[in-house]
Design a protein around this motif. Structure first.
Motif, PDB file in Angstrom:
ATOM      1  N   SER A  46     -56.001   6.890 -12.947  1.00  0.00           N
ATOM      2  CA  SER A  46     -55.175   8.078 -13.140  1.00  0.00           C
ATOM      3  C   SER A  46     -53.765   7.742 -13.613  1.00  0.00           C
ATOM      4  N   LEU A  47     -53.254   8.597 -14.477  1.00  0.00           N
ATOM      5  CA  LEU A  47     -51.856   8.552 -14.884  1.00  0.00           C
ATOM      6  C   LEU A  47     -51.093   9.428 -13.890  1.00  0.00           C
ATOM      7  N   VAL A 103     -55.589  12.357 -14.895  1.00  0.00           N
ATOM      8  CA  VAL A 103     -54.149  12.580 -14.789  1.00  0.00           C
ATOM      9  C   VAL A 103     -53.826  13.335 -13.508  1.00  0.00           C
ATOM     10  N   CYS A 105     -50.419  15.229 -11.952  1.00  0.00           N
ATOM     11  CA  CYS A 105     -49.020  15.673 -12.093  1.00  0.00           C
ATOM     12  C   CYS A 105     -48.740  16.766 -11.074  1.00  0.00           C
ATOM     13  N   PHE A 114     -49.056  15.711 -21.095  1.00  0.00           N
ATOM     14  CA  PHE A 114     -49.978  14.597 -20.912  1.00  0.00           C
ATOM     15  C   PHE A 114     -51.363  14.934 -21.463  1.00  0.00           C
TER      16      PHE A 114
END
Length: 325
Positions: A46-47, A103, A105, A114
């Protein structure tokens, strides 16, 4: 001839084994090895927006010039994102199986920025790593789940690739949430996201990391909710995750209604070779049971297809332990 191909979130997989998002998948070279071992898809590490901000804050502590805050924050973010985009591109070059970006956030504009860039880099799908723990005593209980819907709607406005949602099992009504996600365009859900496990060191009087990996004992909840969600909500694919450590676990999840299973802890423990072993054992089980493809038994024992669905709803032990001392 036995075939392991399956469809998950609009993607064609050569096997139902997906490598879950973790440090295992942050290298194109390793991802290629997972494909060679028989993985059906890869979910990249994951980012994390929070991780970027923590690194920015750490760097700011080393400077006496607060006016460079925006520059440092922008630099760290750009560096993380560019590194991640490169991982997508390199993994796509190395692998022929689907590469799914992940991702996490907490700011609306970050999700949108993103997501669009991950699609442009070549990701075949996007997994939203949603794990928001609601600890507000004034919350009505639905605010966190509604935030999932808002995030999904925003993402769907800027990407055309399939979007899946990785959920926590700590929701007030999981089937209802899955149904709402489907209605708002989710192609699939992952059940479940394994939370950070805290423990207490009673000698040092501090919070420490608890059990890092999942275990076989975690599988029961995964089976229960996979079976209930797949039986009640049609038109959305489910990937079972947490507690899937061997071929028997994988088959149980498929029978419960999963289109695929995500594995992580077992790969950390046994390496990529366990993927080959699991695929081989699933094929042998299918051969002995007379199945030629996964679609012949996926969901065969889910909530909608068994004579007594309350077996998945039962919360008490009394019926099963009443004859024991």
């Amino acid at each position: 001839m036995v075939k392991l191909q399956t469809q998950y979130a609009g993607l064609s997989l050569q096997s139902p084994i997906i490598i879950g998002s973790s440090g295992l998948t942050n290298s194109a070279e390793r991802n290629k090895a997972y494909e060679k071992a028989g993985a059906g898809a890869i979910v990249l590490k994951s980012l994390f927006e929070e991780q970027m901000e923590m690194q920015s804050d750490a760097l700011l502590l080393e400077t006496d010039h607060p006016e460079v805050y925006d520059f440092i924050k922008g630099y760290v973010k750009a560096n993380h994102v560019e590194t991640y985009l490169e991982l997508i591109k390199e993994s796509k070059k190395a692998c022929s199986i689907p590469i799914i970006a992940s991702v996490n956030c907490y700011k609306a504009d970050s999700w949108i920025d993103f997501a669009s860039r991950l699609q442009e880099a070549g990701a075949d799908a996007l997994e939203l790593n949603l794990l928001l723990l609601d600890t507000d005593i004034h919350s009505n209980g639905n605010e966190t789940e509604e935030s999932y819907i808002r995030i999904l709607r925003m993402i769907k406005q800027v990407v055309s690739i399939p979007v899946t949602i990785k959920l926590s099992k700590y929701t007030s009504n999981l089937p209802a949430l899955v149904n709402k996600l489907k209605a708002n365009g989710a192609a699939g859900v992952v059940l479940f996201n394994r939370m950070y496990q805290p423990d207490i060191d009673i000698n040092k009087m501090q919070i420490v990391l608890g059990q890092l990996f999942s275990s076989h004992t975690d599988l029961s909840d995964t089976i229960r909710w996979t079976a209930i969600a797949s039986g009640l909500v049609k038109g959305i694919d489910i990937a079972s995750s947490t507690g899937v450590h061997d071929w028997e676990s994988a088959i149980k999840c498929l029978l419960a209604g999963a289109s695929a299973v995500q594995m992580c802890s077992a790969i950390y423990t046994h390496g990529a070779e366990i993927i080959t072993q699991i695929n081989t054992c699933i094929e042998e089980w299918m051969h002995q049971a007379g199945y030629e493809n996964l679609s012949q038994f996926i969901g065969k024992l889910n909530y909608a297809n068994i004579s007594d669905p309350t077996l998945y709803e039962r919360c008490q032990f009394m019926k099963y332990l009443s004859n024991r001392d």
